[in-house]
Write an enzyme that holds these catalytic residues in place. Structure first.
Site, PDB file in Angstrom:
ATOM      1  N   ALA A  54      -3.738  -6.420   3.700  1.00  0.00           N
ATOM      2  CA  ALA A  54      -3.044  -5.437   4.515  1.00  0.00           C
ATOM      3  C   ALA A  54      -3.941  -4.227   4.717  1.00  0.00           C
ATOM      4  O   ALA A  54      -4.923  -4.060   4.004  1.00  0.00           O
ATOM      5  CB  ALA A  54      -1.755  -5.003   3.827  1.00  0.00           C
ATOM      6  N   GLU A 100       0.194   0.111   0.515  1.00  0.00           N
ATOM      7  CA  GLU A 100      -0.235   0.677   1.809  1.00  0.00           C
ATOM      8  C   GLU A 100       0.505   1.988   2.097  1.00  0.00           C
ATOM      9  O   GLU A 100      -0.059   2.915   2.687  1.00  0.00           O
ATOM     10  CB  GLU A 100      -0.010  -0.322   2.949  1.00  0.00           C
ATOM     11  CG  GLU A 100      -0.671  -1.690   2.754  1.00  0.00           C
ATOM     12  CD  GLU A 100      -2.123  -1.625   2.333  1.00  0.00           C
ATOM     13  OE1 GLU A 100      -2.818  -0.634   2.638  1.00  0.00           O
ATOM     14  OE2 GLU A 100      -2.587  -2.572   1.671  1.00  0.00           O
TER      15      GLU A 100
HETATM   16  N1  BES Z   1      -7.628  -0.478   2.467  1.00  0.00           N
HETATM   17  C1  BES Z   1      -7.358  -1.819   2.077  1.00  0.00           C
HETATM   18  C2  BES Z   1      -7.694  -2.836   3.133  1.00  0.00           C
HETATM   19  C3  BES Z   1      -9.150  -3.186   3.191  1.00  0.00           C
HETATM   20  C4  BES Z   1      -9.694  -4.006   2.225  1.00  0.00           C
HETATM   21  C5  BES Z   1      -9.942  -2.742   4.214  1.00  0.00           C
HETATM   22  C6  BES Z   1     -11.029  -4.334   2.279  1.00  0.00           C
HETATM   23  C7  BES Z   1     -11.276  -3.059   4.267  1.00  0.00           C
HETATM   24  C8  BES Z   1     -11.827  -3.860   3.310  1.00  0.00           C
HETATM   25  C9  BES Z   1      -5.879  -1.990   1.754  1.00  0.00           C
HETATM   26  O1  BES Z   1      -5.229  -0.839   1.371  1.00  0.00           O
HETATM   27  C10 BES Z   1      -5.815  -2.902   0.565  1.00  0.00           C
HETATM   28  O2  BES Z   1      -6.270  -2.513  -0.473  1.00  0.00           O
HETATM   29  N2  BES Z   1      -5.264  -4.094   0.737  1.00  0.00           N
HETATM   30  C11 BES Z   1      -5.185  -5.068  -0.333  1.00  0.00           C
HETATM   31  C12 BES Z   1      -3.774  -5.340  -0.728  1.00  0.00           C
HETATM   32  C13 BES Z   1      -3.331  -4.543  -1.897  1.00  0.00           C
HETATM   33  C14 BES Z   1      -1.918  -4.864  -2.280  1.00  0.00           C
HETATM   34  C15 BES Z   1      -4.222  -4.689  -3.110  1.00  0.00           C
HETATM   35  C16 BES Z   1      -5.785  -6.343   0.203  1.00  0.00           C
HETATM   36  O3  BES Z   1      -6.034  -6.430   1.384  1.00  0.00           O
HETATM   37  O4  BES Z   1      -5.989  -7.242  -0.603  1.00  0.00           O
HETATM   38 ZN    ZN Z   2      -5.732  -0.195  -0.531  1.00  0.00          ZN
END
Ligand code: BES
Ligand code: ZN
Length: 962
Positions: A313, A349
């Site tokens: 996400a 998020e």
């Molecule tokens: N900011 C990240 C998304 C992201 C991840 C953007 C890697 C660019 C590179 C987002 O907030 C995030 O951490 N998403 C996680 C889910 C979370 C519940 C740990 C993910 O995508 O796994």
């Molecule tokens: Zn994150």
């Protein structure tokens, strides 16, 4: 602006790249000068989201302030085509105009640095200090097939069977520049007014609410949606989507919540699965408003399930995007694990809307301030939702979160090739590699440690002050330390001669974590305790030990005589010798000479355990006698030791044996108490250490069979008291425990488990309507996997077909993973080629790594996965588009399971062959992938014989209490 102008621009000149050669090690070429600062962007993008071209046209007007005289406009840009003749600079209307520029001017030269994705336009006259300008740039691009920038995604409409397309964005970390030329650095915040033009049958959404829609006179059937001006924000948080999706609006009676319009979007066929998210979202948003004491500043929040998505996400401000499986929830087909992970993702998020969006890290070095905090805060929000006062079942959710964190931190951070939490970024390719357990989980665990030594209230106050102080701006970790120190000193919870910076720098600027040796002097009743610390390294010989490395460790103790096991004020094991010897003021807060005398009553036969509530991130090793005392207590009455400390001693004793600090016989003596354990978390810890042994023994023949028999003995009693497969349970923790006990029992081959699961599969298969009879969601993966283990190609095909047509993402992922459980290498080979080679591409790219991992993890599939990967490196690399790091992740799936010198040699050959082409850009991940097999080989050299023999003796013994 007049959208007509998009299409009247005649002279598109393909930008010929002026390649600037960048030498290795030369940094800063990818950073923008600070001469010009963006203040506002007017961005208009038009696309019909249509085959075969998938084109978009854009125009951006950037309002700038000149901070230092320069003739150069330097911007990030990637994969866009510029119209050079359309680039103009204008002095901002109404501003005193010393340069006398009244008409638009064009740049005289253009330069493009492909390597660093930087475009430079040079003007005949310079931008002048303190003067405001606007620059206008028109550009063209293609909605790409990768999963970053402005890209396309698709799905099959169930009713019409037609393929429908949508266009969406993913900009973090550095891909906004693939959608429009911009100052693509987190500290260059600016406001945005976004307009999207598209055919009327589609809908567009962006960060802000819609302001107005207008027809486009030259394009009948099109509409231009103009969105409200945003708050100041970083480019990586900008987002827009053009789709035919629909939404459900959250309704709430809580007046606090109704201030923010909350909508959850998905394609029509699955819109019924957004209700859970639509309910949980506003609740979490409200929790964070209360915790941070800062209102969510936008009038709306949209959450969207995107069919093709690279991460789980993305926290775009006001427009959060998700992978379908991370947002959509089905009441009957989603498991407790699905529910937890969906709720956790939503909360994560939403936490970013404050930590990350409102206050952003200055540079990617402090990514952990974003990700560590979002991870930590998500758990707090979940705990608030699932542990409401008065609820019948308690769920040790925060303890569970702490355990899940250490399970990932410990192995990664014991590698020489790990990295500090706050990590210098030498090159943009390193940014993507630090989205890992260190930034997320170690970051979160360290925040939990601060919360514990500052106390919840003081910590919350410090965090709230920090967010207030830096809102709409950028910060680095020192800024957080300052706010927390201030709160800590004011409330006197932090010794006056100690700062949060002093403590925390030892944790965030250094790689790794300590092992603390705790030795008692039994002559004096065992009350004198000595502490010493050093870095815990999985391969001590790989790196010259830096003996000066130390950490500020909060020490708390409990003994068999302790009455209070809850948090208590720590005594600090210092990292600064002078401080421990010299300062008088808070003497009793800091251990001097690394030795202390316990004030509690205790005798030589009482056990001692350090680190209440598993607060400090460290391994603790005791003298042999104390280990024996702990073991004896566990066997006689384990509940005398609090849950998280049972967890900690299980992990410590097993891992310290794995790395030759302790003898395995001690570890098994201790862990054998588990056959009487009824709680979820200690079992989770124990099973984790057993699965890690399982990985080392998996392909060793007889010793593996001894091991399986041994674990079956440990499991049998607790499995026998689990409810029947179809019996439903109320409590969340009970459900998690049941799932883990069934999985383990079937994994290690307890016949009773296999029988129950088989019977369930049969019942489903022979039911009249396969879609009406539902295998209980918590047991679904296990049931499919166990069946696939025994299945012919025909049965496999049947399940593959179910996979293709499943419309619940949770169920779809279960099937995808279960299809990798087969014991027949030819079925597995066929699976890989169906997924990767088939031109129809029935498995989405986003799911391929999960599929591959399921085959590689299966002992019968390891060889198949390895051969496939080694033979198809080019193909797999190409699937993920330019500059991707995925291929190293595939390689590490294989390397982490290497147990022989031959396998290592083969891996190294593949590595050398592709190093220059694909691997060089993933140094951090690659080094980690190389270090893991060496650990396995070290274990086999030192422990395999001994453990095999021990297991041979133990396999038929049912553990007995002392
Ligand atoms: N900011 C990240 C998304 C992201 C991840 C953007 C890697 C660019 C590179 C987002 O907030 C995030 O951490 N998403 C996680 C889910 C979370 C519940 C740990 C993910 O995508 O796994
Ligand atoms: Zn994150």
């Amino acid at each position: 602006m007049d959208p007509d102008r998009f299409f009247t621009v005649r002279y598109f000149i393909v930008l010929i790249a002026c390649i600037v050669i960048v030498c290795d090690g030369q940094t800063e070429n990818y950073r923008l000068p600070r001469d010009l600062m963006p203040m506002h962007y007017d961005l208009t993008i038009l696309s019909d989201v249509k085959e075969p071209e998938f084109k978009f046209n854009g125009r951006v007007t950037i309002h700038l302030l000149c901070l230092k005289e320069t003739p150069h406009l330097v911007l990030h840009m990637n994969n866009l085509t510029l119209d050079h003749s359309g680039i103009t600079r204008l002095v901002k209307y109404g501003v005193d105009n010393p340069s006398q520029e009244l008409t638009p001017v064009h740049p005289v030269t253009h330069k493009y640095d492909v390597e660093n994705e930087i475009y430079t336009a040079t003007f005949g006259t310079p931008f002048i200090y303190n003067q405001e300008y606007t620059v206008e740039i028109a550009f063209d691009g293609v909605l790409n097939e990768g999963l970053s920038g402005f890209y396309r995604s698709s799905y099959t409409n169930k009713e019409t069977n037609a393929t429908e397309w949508l266009a969406t964005t993913q900009f973090e970390s550095i891909d906004a520049r693939r959608a429009f030329p911009c100052f693509d650095e987190p500290a260059m915040k600016s406001t945005f007014t976004i307009s999207l033009g598209h055919p009327k049958k589609l809908t567009s959404i962006s960060n802000m609410p819609l302001e107005r829609s207008e027809d486009i006179s030259t394009k009948p059937g099109w509409v231009l949606d103009v969105f409200q001006k945003s708050v100041p924000m970083s480019t990586y948080l900008v987002a827009f989507i053009i789709s035919d999706f629909t939404f459900r609006q959250s309704n709430t009676s809580n007046p606090d919540l109704s201030r923010v319009q909350f909508r959850t979007w998905a394609r029509r066929d699955v819109i019924d699965q957004v209700d859970f998210a639509a309910e949980a979202g506003p609740e979490f948003l409200n929790f964070f408003e209360r915790y941070f004491n800062i209102r969510y500043p936008l009038p709306k929040q949209d959450m969207v399930a995107i069919p093709d998505f690279s991460a789980g996400a993305m926290e775009n401000w006001g427009l959060i995007t998700y992978r379908e499986s991370a947002l959509l929830f089905d009441d009957v087909r989603s498991s407790i694990h699905n529910e937890y992970s969906i709720a956790n993702t939503i909360a994560h998020e939403l936490a970013h809307q404050w930590f990350g969006n409102l206050v952003t890290m200055k540079w990617w070095t402090d990514l952990w301030l974003n990700e560590g905090f979002a991870t930590y805060m998500a758990a707090q929000a979940l705990n608030d939702r699932y542990n409401r006062p008065g609820s019948k079942h308690s769920w040790k959710l925060l303890d569970g979160e702490a355990l899940s964190n250490v399970l990932l931190i410990f192995p990664l951070d014991s590698l020489s090739s790990s990295h500090p939490v706050s990590v210098p970024i030498g090159n943009p390719s390193e940014i993507a590699q630090i989205f890992d357990a260190i930034s997320y989980k170690k970051g979160s665990f360290l925040i939990r440690m601060m919360n514990s030594f500052l106390s919840g209230k003081v910590f919350q106050q410090g965090v709230s002050n920090y967010l207030n102080k830096y809102q709409y701006r950028n910060a680095e970790q020192d800024d957080l330390w300052e706010s927390l120190t201030e709160a800590g000193h004011r409330s006197k919870v932090l010794p006056q001669n100690l700062t949060v910076k002093e403590i925390m720098d030892s944790w965030t600027l250094q790689t790794g974590y300590p092992i603390v040796d705790v030795t008692r002097e039994y002559g004096k009743g065992g009350k004198i305790v000595r502490f010493s610390q050093r870095r815990f390294l999985a391969l001590p010989n790989l790196k010259k030990e830096d003996s000066s490395q130390c950490w500020w460790i909060p020490i708390t103790l409990m003994t068999s005589k302790s009455a209070d096991f809850s948090d208590s004020k720590p005594i600090w094991l210092p990292c600064d010798q002078q401080k421990s010897a010299g300062k008088q003021a808070d003497q009793h807060d800091i251990i001097s000479n690394e030795k202390m005398e316990l004030r509690e009553e205790m005798g030589e036969s009482d056990w001692l355990i350090v680190n209440k509530q598993m607060t400090a991130l460290a391994r603790f090793n005791y003298d042999d006698n104390n280990w024996d005392l702990i073991t004896r207590q566990l066997h006689s009455n384990h509940s005398r030791i609090p849950t998280l400390n049972r967890v900690q001693v299980i992990l410590d004793v097993m891992e310290l044996s794995k790395y030759n600090v302790l003898k395995y016989s001690k570890a098994f003596d201790l862990i054998e108490y588990i056959y009487k354990e009824r709680e979820y978390l200690p079992w989770k810890a124990a099973l984790n250490t057993l699965y890690s042994l399982d990985d080392l023994l998996k392909r060793t023949g007889q010793p593996y069979e001894y091991f399986r028999a041994y674990v079956r003995n440990l499991l049998a009693e607790q499995f026998s008291i689990q409810p029947q497969l179809r019996d439903s349970l109320e409590g969340y923790e009970e459900r998690l425990h049941k799932t883990q006990m069934y999985s383990a029992a079937c994994h290690f081959g307890l016949p009773e488990c296999e029988e129950r699961v088989q019977a369930e599969y049969k019942a489903w298969k022979s039911s009249r309507d396969l879609n009406a009879y539902v295998i209980p969601a918590d047991m679904m993966y296990l049931t499919y996997c166990e069946q696939v283990k025994k299945s012919s190609q025909e049965e496999w095909n049947f399940l593959y077909n179910r996979y293709l047509h499943a419309d619940t993402p949770s169920e779809k992922i279960n099937l995808l993973r279960a299809l990798g459980c087969s014991k027949d290498p030819s079925i597995l080979k066929n699976y890989l080629s169906l997924a990767f080679d088939n031109p129809e591409r029935e498995v989405r790219t986003q799911d391929l790594s999960t599929l591959f991992a399921s085959v590689a993890h299966n002992p019968a599939g390891y060889q198949v996965a390895k051969d496939y990967l080694y033979g198809n490196v080019d193909k797999i690399y190409t699937l993920y588009g330019p500059k991707n790091q995925q291929i190293v992740k595939y390689l590490s799936q294989i390397s982490s399971k290497i147990i022989t010198e031959d396998e290592l040699r083969e891996f190294n050959e593949v590595k050398s062959k592709y190093y220059d082409k694909y691997l060089k850009q993933s140094q951090i991940l690659l080094q980690q992938a190389e270090e893991n097999p060496m650990i396995n080989l070290q274990w086999h050299r030192h422990n395999f014989e001994f453990v095999s023999q021990l297991l041979d003796e133990k396999q038929f013994q049912v553990p007995k209490a002392n």
